[in-house]
Design an enzyme around this catalytic site. Structure first.
Site, PDB file in Angstrom:
ATOM      1  N   ASP A  72      -7.979  -5.241  -0.383  1.00 35.57           N
ATOM      2  CA  ASP A  72      -8.430  -6.120  -1.481  1.00 35.57           C
ATOM      3  C   ASP A  72      -8.090  -7.585  -1.269  1.00 35.57           C
ATOM      4  O   ASP A  72      -8.553  -8.435  -2.036  1.00 35.57           O
ATOM      5  CB  ASP A  72      -7.796  -5.641  -2.799  1.00 35.57           C
ATOM      6  CG  ASP A  72      -8.306  -4.260  -3.176  1.00 35.57           C
ATOM      7  OD1 ASP A  72      -7.480  -3.347  -3.363  1.00 35.57           O
ATOM      8  OD2 ASP A  72      -9.532  -4.090  -3.226  1.00 35.57           O
ATOM      9  N   HIS A  79       0.854  -1.192   0.000  1.00 33.66           N
ATOM     10  CA  HIS A  79       0.000   0.000   0.000  1.00 33.66           C
ATOM     11  C   HIS A  79       0.886   1.237   0.000  1.00 33.66           C
ATOM     12  O   HIS A  79       1.948   1.240   0.634  1.00 33.66           O
ATOM     13  CB  HIS A  79      -0.890   0.017   1.244  1.00 33.66           C
ATOM     14  CG  HIS A  79      -2.064   0.922   1.100  1.00 33.66           C
ATOM     15  ND1 HIS A  79      -1.990   2.270   1.367  1.00 33.66           N
ATOM     16  CD2 HIS A  79      -3.319   0.678   0.678  1.00 33.66           C
ATOM     17  CE1 HIS A  79      -3.174   2.821   1.134  1.00 33.66           C
ATOM     18  NE2 HIS A  79      -3.991   1.882   0.700  1.00 33.66           N
TER      19      HIS A  79
HETATM   20  C1  SDX Z   1      -6.075   0.079  -3.110  1.00 33.52           C
HETATM   21  O1  SDX Z   1      -4.304   4.534  -2.094  1.00 33.52           O
HETATM   22  C2  SDX Z   1      -5.282   3.924  -1.496  1.00 33.52           C
HETATM   23  O2  SDX Z   1      -5.723   4.303  -0.443  1.00 33.52           O
HETATM   24  C3  SDX Z   1      -5.827   2.733  -2.262  1.00 33.52           C
HETATM   25  C4  SDX Z   1      -6.852   1.881  -1.545  1.00 33.52           C
HETATM   26  C5  SDX Z   1      -8.148   2.637  -1.328  1.00 33.52           C
HETATM   27  O3  SDX Z   1      -8.889   2.271  -0.406  1.00 33.52           O
HETATM   28  O4  SDX Z   1      -8.463   3.540  -2.152  1.00 33.52           O
HETATM   29  O5  SDX Z   1      -6.350   1.425  -0.306  1.00 33.52           O
HETATM   30  C6  SDX Z   1      -7.233   0.663  -2.386  1.00 33.52           C
HETATM   31  O6  SDX Z   1      -5.846   0.447  -4.228  1.00 33.52           O
HETATM   32  C7  SDX Z   1      -5.192  -0.893  -2.380  1.00 33.52           C
HETATM   33  C8  SDX Z   1      -3.981  -1.355  -3.247  1.00 33.52           C
HETATM   34  C9  SDX Z   1      -4.474  -2.423  -4.220  1.00 33.52           C
HETATM   35  N1  SDX Z   1      -3.400  -2.776  -5.155  1.00 33.52           N
HETATM   36  C10 SDX Z   1      -2.761  -3.950  -5.079  1.00 33.52           C
HETATM   37  O7  SDX Z   1      -2.962  -4.802  -4.199  1.00 33.52           O
HETATM   38  C11 SDX Z   1      -1.759  -4.189  -6.208  1.00 33.52           C
HETATM   39  C12 SDX Z   1      -0.456  -4.767  -5.625  1.00 33.52           C
HETATM   40  N2  SDX Z   1       0.188  -3.689  -4.824  1.00 33.52           N
HETATM   41  C13 SDX Z   1       1.226  -2.928  -5.473  1.00 33.52           C
HETATM   42  O8  SDX Z   1       1.121  -2.759  -6.851  1.00 33.52           O
HETATM   43  C14 SDX Z   1       1.650  -1.697  -4.672  1.00 33.52           C
HETATM   44  O9  SDX Z   1       1.859  -2.107  -3.386  1.00 33.52           O
HETATM   45  C15 SDX Z   1       0.757  -0.472  -4.667  1.00 33.52           C
HETATM   46  C16 SDX Z   1       0.377  -0.053  -6.028  1.00 33.52           C
HETATM   47  C17 SDX Z   1      -0.473  -0.722  -3.848  1.00 33.52           C
HETATM   48  C18 SDX Z   1       1.545   0.638  -3.982  1.00 33.52           C
HETATM   49  O10 SDX Z   1       2.571   0.964  -4.834  1.00 33.52           O
HETATM   50  P1  SDX Z   1       3.710   2.012  -4.414  1.00 33.52           P
HETATM   51  O11 SDX Z   1       3.331   2.793  -3.213  1.00 33.52           O
HETATM   52  O12 SDX Z   1       4.061   2.798  -5.647  1.00 33.52           O
HETATM   53  O13 SDX Z   1       4.846   1.092  -3.955  1.00 33.52           O
HETATM   54  P2  SDX Z   1       6.171   0.821  -4.754  1.00 33.52           P
HETATM   55  O14 SDX Z   1       5.845   0.389  -6.143  1.00 33.52           O
HETATM   56  O15 SDX Z   1       7.049   2.003  -4.584  1.00 33.52           O
HETATM   57  O16 SDX Z   1       6.759  -0.452  -3.996  1.00 33.52           O
HETATM   58  C19 SDX Z   1       7.836  -0.325  -3.070  1.00 33.52           C
HETATM   59  C20 SDX Z   1       8.579  -1.650  -3.158  1.00 33.52           C
HETATM   60  C21 SDX Z   1       9.028  -1.984  -4.593  1.00 33.52           C
HETATM   61  O17 SDX Z   1      10.147  -2.834  -4.487  1.00 33.52           O
HETATM   62  P3  SDX Z   1      11.661  -2.155  -4.671  1.00 33.52           P
HETATM   63  O18 SDX Z   1      11.631  -1.411  -5.986  1.00 33.52           O
HETATM   64  O19 SDX Z   1      11.838  -1.248  -3.476  1.00 33.52           O
HETATM   65  O20 SDX Z   1      12.594  -3.340  -4.676  1.00 33.52           O
HETATM   66  O21 SDX Z   1       7.708  -2.730  -2.774  1.00 33.52           O
HETATM   67  C22 SDX Z   1       7.534  -3.605  -3.887  1.00 33.52           C
HETATM   68  C23 SDX Z   1       7.915  -2.830  -5.121  1.00 33.52           C
HETATM   69  O22 SDX Z   1       8.334  -3.718  -6.158  1.00 33.52           O
HETATM   70  N3  SDX Z   1       6.110  -3.992  -3.889  1.00 33.52           N
HETATM   71  C24 SDX Z   1       5.669  -5.207  -4.150  1.00 33.52           C
HETATM   72  C25 SDX Z   1       4.282  -5.161  -4.007  1.00 33.52           C
HETATM   73  N4  SDX Z   1       3.914  -3.910  -3.675  1.00 33.52           N
HETATM   74  C26 SDX Z   1       5.055  -3.186  -3.609  1.00 33.52           C
HETATM   75  N5  SDX Z   1       6.317  -6.350  -4.491  1.00 33.52           N
HETATM   76  C27 SDX Z   1       5.551  -7.446  -4.681  1.00 33.52           C
HETATM   77  N6  SDX Z   1       4.197  -7.482  -4.550  1.00 33.52           N
HETATM   78  C28 SDX Z   1       3.543  -6.348  -4.215  1.00 33.52           C
HETATM   79  N7  SDX Z   1       2.221  -6.388  -4.082  1.00 33.52           N
END
Ligand code: SDX
Length: 433
Positions: free
Chosen positions: A368, A311
């Site tokens: 989710d 998140h």
């Molecule tokens: C919702 O914003 C809100 O409030 C949203 C929400 C709402 O109520 O409106 O809460 C609802 O959208 C929840 C999120 C649903 N999405 C997912 O479950 C999709 C999977 N999650 C990711 O795509 C991600 O965690 C996000 C999109 C939710 C957040 O992305 P960020 O903040 O841009 O995080 P990031 O890409 O900077 O990640 C930081 C690190 C990265 O690794 P490094 O580059 O540091 O090595 O964490 C890793 C990412 O690759 N990472 C994940 C991951 N989420 C982040 N790695 C594997 N699986 C994941 N799910």
């Protein structure tokens, strides 16, 4: 509209030997921000923050979210209290009016929701023109935008009609969602009933049929109320910021919400609940071995991400996910519905939360991760899961749109950028290219 609480503290920026002061504001929960509204005028520099992870777009008195401590409240009420004690309609009223409704206010709001439950008969014919496999979120977004054509009076003096507009939207979006499901099944639509509550009406419109009357299960109704409450609002998430961005150009509520629906559709946002179920079903079909997915999620060369994990703001457990996880057990027990996907989800969570990759990055299950298990137990198809998210989020979108329209300091949202393209170059006529 909340006031900017200037703390009296100043931030100092030193550029080319000159020190510039910027005021610091502090919110009612102690959050602090550097007010950069004079940054460019004073320094000739802009702030740079792609994805806005460090940027506050507005003051708001709707929802408070503490990502470090896993706190979420609507208008000051903790989400756990609301989920335990309220109906979705009560919370929708709270989000849009700022106070919990009295019995009379709730009864009046419920009456309006019932009065607005039908959609224009000409709109029902729209469904016949969508191809059979049309994505439900595409249908929802276009149908909501079409409401402007059927209710133009709502776009002329929005704030005079805001209560009517909110009730009309909250009620009709529920009907549109259920009708789109019936149409996708090739079944006759089931009209809303005046004698049913908001969630019971939705379930009845979804599952009642001329050959087999739907038996309303009050535990299922209670579970749906809880799920919609937990999705009610979440401050400046992608879809809510979209509603504000579009609405900031003085676009009417229906078109602004239609844009929010499109943003929510994304698999990184509201589309994740559908992606979680597809992932869990895939794992189940391949013998339940989820470790391969965990390894893929950790592989920097693999774009796969563990759906329902991580998140932008929560760096600990998403409080909604914990409530939904508990509700999964309750609803499946009530319905005597054993779902192997729930067992897989729990094992997956347990393994991930012990894995260094997830621990180091503060990746926890989000809203989710478990919600689809309940929707599936209720009988809602996976393709409709993100539509359910939109149903829940609608009062939050409306509240933010209204808060922005009420703001005397309102301006059109228009971020800047840093240009990194080619420098000025002479034009090349076609025959010399
Ligand atoms: C919702 O914003 C809100 O409030 C949203 C929400 C709402 O109520 O409106 O809460 C609802 O959208 C929840 C999120 C649903 N999405 C997912 O479950 C999709 C999977 N999650 C990711 O795509 C991600 O965690 C996000 C999109 C939710 C957040 O992305 P960020 O903040 O841009 O995080 P990031 O890409 O900077 O990640 C930081 C690190 C990265 O690794 P490094 O580059 O540091 O090595 O964490 C890793 C990412 O690759 N990472 C994940 C991951 N989420 C982040 N790695 C594997 N699986 C994941 N799910």
């Amino acid at each position: 509209m909340p006031h900017n609480y200037y703390s009296g503290e100043k931030a100092e920026i030193k550029i080319d030997g000159q020190v510039y002061e910027l005021p610091i504001i502090v919110g009612t929960e102690g959050e602090k921000a550097i007010d950069v509204r004079t940054l460019r005028a004073k320094t000739g520099h802009i702030a740079f923050d792609p994805g806005y992870a460090n940027t506050g777009s507005c003051n708001s008195n709707i929802t408070y979210l503490d990502g470090e401590r896993g706190i979420l409240s609507y208008r000051g009420y903790d989400i756990a209290d609301l989920a335990e004690n309220c109906t979705f309609v009560e919370v929708a009223y709270l989000l849009d009016h700022g106070t919990l409704p009295t019995r009379e206010e709730l009864s009046e709001f419920s009456r309006m929701l019932n009065d607005f439950a039908m959609i224009h008969e000409d709109m029902i014919r729209f469904f016949d023109s969508y191809p059979p496999k049309s994505p439900p979120m595409a249908i929802l977004s276009s149908m909501v935008n079409s409401l402007c054509n059927f209710y133009p009076e709502m776009t002329e003096n929005p704030l005079e009609n805001i209560d009517k507009m909110s009730a009309r939207l909250i009620s009709k979006v529920r009907t549109i969602a259920a009708f789109s499901y019936k149409k996708s099944m090739g079944h006759p639509v089931v009209y809303p009933r005046y004698d049913l509550s908001y969630c019971a009406n939705f379930l009845n419109m979804m599952f009642d049929s001329p050959v087999k009357p739907y038996e309303i299960n009050h535990k299922v109704v209670a579970a749906l109320n809880k799920l919609l409450i937990l999705h009610g609002d979440h401050e400046q998430n992608c879809s809510t910021s979209t509603v504000r961005m579009v609405g900031s150009a003085r676009v009417n509520l229906y078109a602004s919400v239609s844009a929010g629906i499109s943003a929510l559709w994304g698999p990184l946002h509201g589309g994740a609940n559908q992606a979680v179920m597809e992932m869990l079903e895939n794992i189940h079909q391949h013998g339940g071995d989820f470790r391969k997915y965990v390894e893929r999620a950790k592989d920097p060369n693999d774009p796969f991400r563990l759906a329902g994990f991580g998140h932008r703001v929560y760096k600990t457990h998403d409080p909604r996910s914990r409530i939904i996880k508990q509700a999964c057990d309750d609803v499946l027990d009530d319905l005597k519905f054993a779902d192997p996907l729930l067992d897989i989800a729990k094992e997956l969570e347990e393994v991930a939360l012990k894995d260094e990759y997830f621990v180091e990055r503060n990746l926890y299950p989000n809203v989710d991760f478990y919600s689809g298990i309940i929707y599936r137990a209720i009988g809602i198809p996976t393709s409709m899961f993100t539509v359910m998210f939109a149903l829940g989020r609608l009062p939050g979108w409306i509240a933010h749109w209204k808060e922005m329209w009420d703001d005397p300091g309102w301006r059109i949202s228009r971020p800047r950028q840093i240009y990194v393209g080619p420098l000025s170059r002479p034009f090349i006529p076609m025959d010399q290219r």
